[in-house]
Design a protein around this motif. Structure first.
Motif, PDB file in Angstrom:
ATOM      1  N   GLU A 165       7.330   4.525   4.129  1.00 49.90           N
ATOM      2  CA  GLU A 165       6.799   5.952   4.364  1.00 49.90           C
ATOM      3  C   GLU A 165       6.753   6.241   5.597  1.00 49.90           C
ATOM      4  OE1 GLU A 165       3.371   6.518   1.589  1.00 49.90           O
ATOM      5  OE2 GLU A 165       4.091   4.955   1.288  1.00 49.90           O
ATOM      6  N   PRO A 166       6.823   7.236   6.647  1.00 53.95           N
ATOM      7  CA  PRO A 166       6.486   6.868   8.080  1.00 53.95           C
ATOM      8  C   PRO A 166       5.873   6.786   8.240  1.00 53.95           C
ATOM      9  CG  PRO A 166       8.679   8.534   7.192  1.00 53.95           C
ATOM     10  CD  PRO A 166       7.253   8.598   6.557  1.00 53.95           C
ATOM     11  N   ILE A 167       4.268   7.768   7.628  1.00 51.78           N
ATOM     12  CA  ILE A 167       3.321   7.337   7.613  1.00 51.78           C
ATOM     13  C   ILE A 167       2.956   7.283   6.056  1.00 51.78           C
ATOM     14  CG2 ILE A 167       1.280   8.527   8.512  1.00 51.78           C
ATOM     15  CD1 ILE A 167       2.508  10.056  10.644  1.00 51.78           C
ATOM     16  N   ILE A 223       9.023   3.602 -10.028  1.00 56.11           N
ATOM     17  CA  ILE A 223       7.848   4.104  -8.604  1.00 56.11           C
ATOM     18  C   ILE A 223       6.100   2.397  -8.526  1.00 56.11           C
ATOM     19  CG2 ILE A 223       6.824   4.630  -7.202  1.00 56.11           C
ATOM     20  CD1 ILE A 223       8.927   7.292  -7.897  1.00 56.11           C
ATOM     21  N   VAL A 224       5.509   2.807  -9.325  1.00 56.37           N
ATOM     22  CA  VAL A 224       5.270   1.388 -10.188  1.00 56.37           C
ATOM     23  C   VAL A 224       5.271   0.205 -10.117  1.00 56.37           C
ATOM     24  CG1 VAL A 224       3.372   3.207 -11.392  1.00 56.37           C
ATOM     25  CG2 VAL A 224       4.517   1.374 -11.872  1.00 56.37           C
ATOM     26  N   ASN A 269       0.613  -1.403  -0.240  1.00 54.28           N
ATOM     27  CA  ASN A 269      -0.212   0.365   0.104  1.00 54.28           C
ATOM     28  C   ASN A 269       0.993   1.159   0.295  1.00 54.28           C
ATOM     29  OD1 ASN A 269      -1.944  -1.566  -0.046  1.00 54.28           O
ATOM     30  ND2 ASN A 269      -2.011  -1.524   2.470  1.00 54.28           N
ATOM     31  N   ASN A 270       2.358   1.119  -0.433  1.00 51.83           N
ATOM     32  CA  ASN A 270       2.970   2.504  -0.698  1.00 51.83           C
ATOM     33  C   ASN A 270       2.000   3.415  -1.243  1.00 51.83           C
ATOM     34  OD1 ASN A 270       4.341   2.063  -3.259  1.00 51.83           O
ATOM     35  ND2 ASN A 270       4.732  -0.274  -2.385  1.00 51.83           N
ATOM     36  N   PHE A 271       2.929   4.706  -1.151  1.00 56.93           N
ATOM     37  CA  PHE A 271       2.875   5.981  -2.511  1.00 56.93           C
ATOM     38  C   PHE A 271       3.824   5.997  -3.154  1.00 56.93           C
ATOM     39  CE2 PHE A 271       1.914   9.513  -4.857  1.00 56.93           C
ATOM     40  CZ  PHE A 271       0.578   8.688  -5.485  1.00 56.93           C
ATOM     41  N   HIS A 272       4.515   5.864  -3.686  1.00 54.36           N
ATOM     42  CA  HIS A 272       5.391   7.036  -4.041  1.00 54.36           C
ATOM     43  C   HIS A 272       5.828   7.982  -5.317  1.00 54.36           C
ATOM     44  CE1 HIS A 272       7.803   5.407  -0.432  1.00 54.36           C
ATOM     45  NE2 HIS A 272       7.370   3.674  -0.772  1.00 54.36           N
ATOM     46  N   GLY A 273       4.967   7.429  -5.941  1.00 49.93           N
ATOM     47  CA  GLY A 273       4.891   7.836  -7.195  1.00 49.93           C
ATOM     48  C   GLY A 273       4.235   7.864  -8.998  1.00 49.93           C
TER      49      GLY A 273
END
Ligand SMILES: *Cc1c(COP(=O)(O)O)cnc(C)c1O
Length: 409
Positions: free
Chosen positions: A201-203, A156-157, A147-151
């Motif tokens: 992501e820290p959150i 990245i995807v 569930n990361n989001f980095h761009g």
């Protein structure tokens, strides 16, 4: 509040039709057509006023059209806007010093968008793995989380777990391993000698303001250090005051090896991003090995200097720390059958709804009618992230409306 002359008489529906007719349909925005903004408020083309609870995904932490940042932008635009990095500029050095002194890192590498800064961090980690750690060529692995989001770039995807972000975009970049978020034991088990970095992501913002268990970042720090891997914190959304500290990782008293920043680094005026690291990591780059035509341009870094200055001088981080808990408490007092959980840190709050509530979107649409702009995330979470210049009475004004919508819909 003045709602006098409308600067733009064009009908909302006409402007929406233009977007739909000529633009790619890669977003599903609320049908509010914004023409003006100031501080925490935005106005639509019909002169209606709204409190902005998204703050452009935390890019306008300093409030819309902050006068000091605007002044820096205009003054710099009159002098020189772009030199490219083929030449030097009188803005870059002072910006580097400011951002390094503020954050306690030795060096900064400037980019434009968040995704580019994430790519930069990944390239840094890989090069560091080969040149410093001694990982065999082509074998470096980077760990990321569910569930990361980095761009949105292809690389990245490649390690996204969101089907929509990936579908139709393969083949993907290899070299990533995705583990459950919040589970430090899983990271411990997955470590091996070719792991270059752990990217976290820290959150998790886009995932729905998901806070990891207490101690998680501390354990990631300890594990990566022991195994000789870099810890990379993506603070693009969580950073620059959003959670009540300059960076979210500071809540756990740790220091990552690489910190990725973007969004509020320019207070919403201009895309400015980059990574922070100390010399042993940043010095892997030699001339010609990475770059960007606009990265670190004079206009960008003049804007960024003002954006950082007002963040500190106007105590926006402190305001986030002071008002966040108050806001969270007021929201938790709302008695609504739809609400499953209210969680957050600083002025970053997610209201998670029960599945039976019919999705967060319809609540966001109802809030829009009440003069509050929120954006749902992950279908069931109403995300709340106002500019950090918000005041207590504005929070009270908003809570009243949130309560009305959550209890009557
Ligand atoms: C927004 C965001 C990005 C990507 O930034 P862009 O400027 O949209 O490319 C990366 N990581 C996180 C955590 C973000 O919130």
């Amino acid at each position: 509040m003045s709602t006098t002359v409308l600067e733009n008489q064009a009908a909302t529906t006409d402007l929406i039709a233009l977007e739909e007719r000529y633009g790619a349909h890669n977003y599903h925005p609320l049908d509010v057509v914004v023409s003006r903004a100031e501080g925490v408020w935005v106005w639509d083309v019909e002169g209606r006023r709204y409190l902005d609870f998204l703050a452009a995904y935390s890019a306008v932490n300093q409030g819309h059209c902050h006068p000091e940042i605007l002044k820096a932008l205009v003054e710099q635009a009159h002098r020189v806007t772009l030199t490219s990095r083929a030449f030097r500029s009188d803005q870059l050095g002072p910006f580097y010093r400011q951002v390094c002194e503020l954050t306690g890192f030795q060096k900064f590498l400037p980019m434009n968008t968040g995704a580019e800064a994430v790519e930069t961090a990944l390239k840094t980690a890989r090069k560091w793995a080969y040149k410093v750690k001694g990982v065999p060529e082509g074998k470096a692995e980077i760990i990321a989380f569910n569930n990361n989001f980095h761009g949105r770039t292809i690389t990245i995807v490649s390690f996204s777990t969101e089907a929509d972000y990936r579908d139709g975009f393969g083949p993907f970049t290899p070299g990533f391993r995705v583990l459950p978020y919040g589970d430090a034991d899983a990271v411990e088990k997955a470590m091996h000698e070719n792991v270059a970095a752990v990217l976290v992501e820290p959150i998790q913002g886009e995932a729905g303001i998901v806070l990891p268990p207490a101690g998680y970042l501390g354990r990631l720090r300890e594990i990566t250090r022991r195994h000789g891997a870099l810890l990379i914190a993506d603070e693009i959304q969580s950073g620059l005051g959003r959670t009540g500290k300059l960076f979210a990782y500071q809540h756990e008293g740790i220091r990552p090896d690489v910190v990725i920043v973007g969004k509020a680094l320019s207070g919403g005026f201009y895309p400015v991003s980059g990574i922070l690291a100390d010399d042993p990591v940043m010095d892997v780059f030699k001339p010609g090995q990475h770059g960007s035509t606009y990265g670190g341009n004079p206009l960008a870094v003049a804007v960024a200097q003002a954006a950082l200055r007002v963040l500190v001088e106007e105590r926006m981080v402190e305001n986030s720390a002071e008002l966040g808990p108050y806001f969270l408490e007021r929201l938790r007092q709302i008695q609504s059958r739809h609400v499953k959980e209210v969680r957050g840190l600083g002025l970053w709050i997610g209201i998670e709804l029960h599945r039976e509530a019919g999705g967060a979107r319809r609540f966001c649409e109802a809030l829009q009618k009440e003069g509050l702009l929120c954006k749902e995330t992950h279908d069931h979470v109403i995300r709340i992230a106002p500019p950090l210049v918000i005041k207590k009475d504005e929070i009270d004004w908003a809570v009243e409306r949130l309560e009305r919508v959550l209890t009557t819909l």
